[in-house]
Design a protein around this motif. Structure first.
Motif, short mmCIF file in Angstrom:
data_model
loop_
_atom_site.label_atom_id
_atom_site.label_comp_id
_atom_site.label_asym_id
_atom_site.label_seq_id
_atom_site.Cartn_x
_atom_site.Cartn_y
_atom_site.Cartn_z
N ASP A 1 1.09 -1.11 0.38
CA ASP A 1 0.03 0.25 0.04
C ASP A 1 1.06 1.44 0.38
N ARG B 1 -16.03 9.33 -3.37
CA ARG B 1 -14.75 8.14 -3.02
C ARG B 1 -15.24 7.29 -2.87
N GLU C 1 -13.14 0.32 -2.85
CA GLU C 1 -11.86 -0.05 -3.18
C GLU C 1 -12.90 -1.71 -4.38
N ASN C 2 -13.85 -2.26 -3.49
CA ASN C 2 -14.40 -2.91 -3.65
C ASN C 2 -15.89 -2.43 -4.99
N ASP D 1 -14.06 -1.15 -10.38
CA ASP D 1 -13.33 -1.92 -11.91
C ASP D 1 -12.64 -1.01 -12.29
N GLY E 1 -6.15 6.14 -7.09
CA GLY E 1 -6.18 5.44 -6.03
C GLY E 1 -5.61 4.12 -6.84
N PRO E 2 -5.95 2.98 -5.36
CA PRO E 2 -6.44 3.04 -4.55
C PRO E 2 -5.19 3.33 -3.13
N ARG F 1 -4.47 3.97 0.89
CA ARG F 1 -4.93 3.41 2.53
C ARG F 1 -5.84 4.15 3.09
N ARG G 1 -9.35 0.71 1.45
CA ARG G 1 -8.26 1.21 0.46
C ARG G 1 -9.24 1.84 -0.57
N TYR H 1 -10.79 4.85 -3.22
CA TYR H 1 -10.31 5.49 -5.19
C TYR H 1 -11.03 6.72 -4.97
#
Length: 78
Positions: free
Chosen positions: A6, A26, A29-30, A33, A58-59, A61, A67, A69
């Protein structure tokens, strides 16, 4: 010495973002894509499915350890 994955520099990239509202700037992360181009992002975007093309950074922390973006701009055709 082992490197922290990271700790690398964040990237500016194109992505498909899953979000029920485009008011946020913002995203975890999930919900992101990463894709290879703006064209691909726009081709895969589908507002009916709450997926939108964007340019993100991003990503990185967050202080909560997530995490994230960060939105640079939404990409729209036209």
């Amino acid at each position: 010495m082992q490197q922290d994955p990271d700790a690398r520099i964040v990237n500016n990239c194109f992505a498909i973002v899953f979000t029920p509202s485009r008011r946020r700037n913002r995203f975890p992360e999930n919900c992101v894509d990463v894709v290879t181009s703006a064209e691909e992002a726009m081709d895969r975007a589908d507002a009916a499915s709450n997926t939108y093309a964007a340019q993100v950074v991003g990503p990185s922390r967050s202080s909560e350890g997530v995490r994230l973006y960060y939105l640079e701009q939404w990409l729209d055709r036209g």
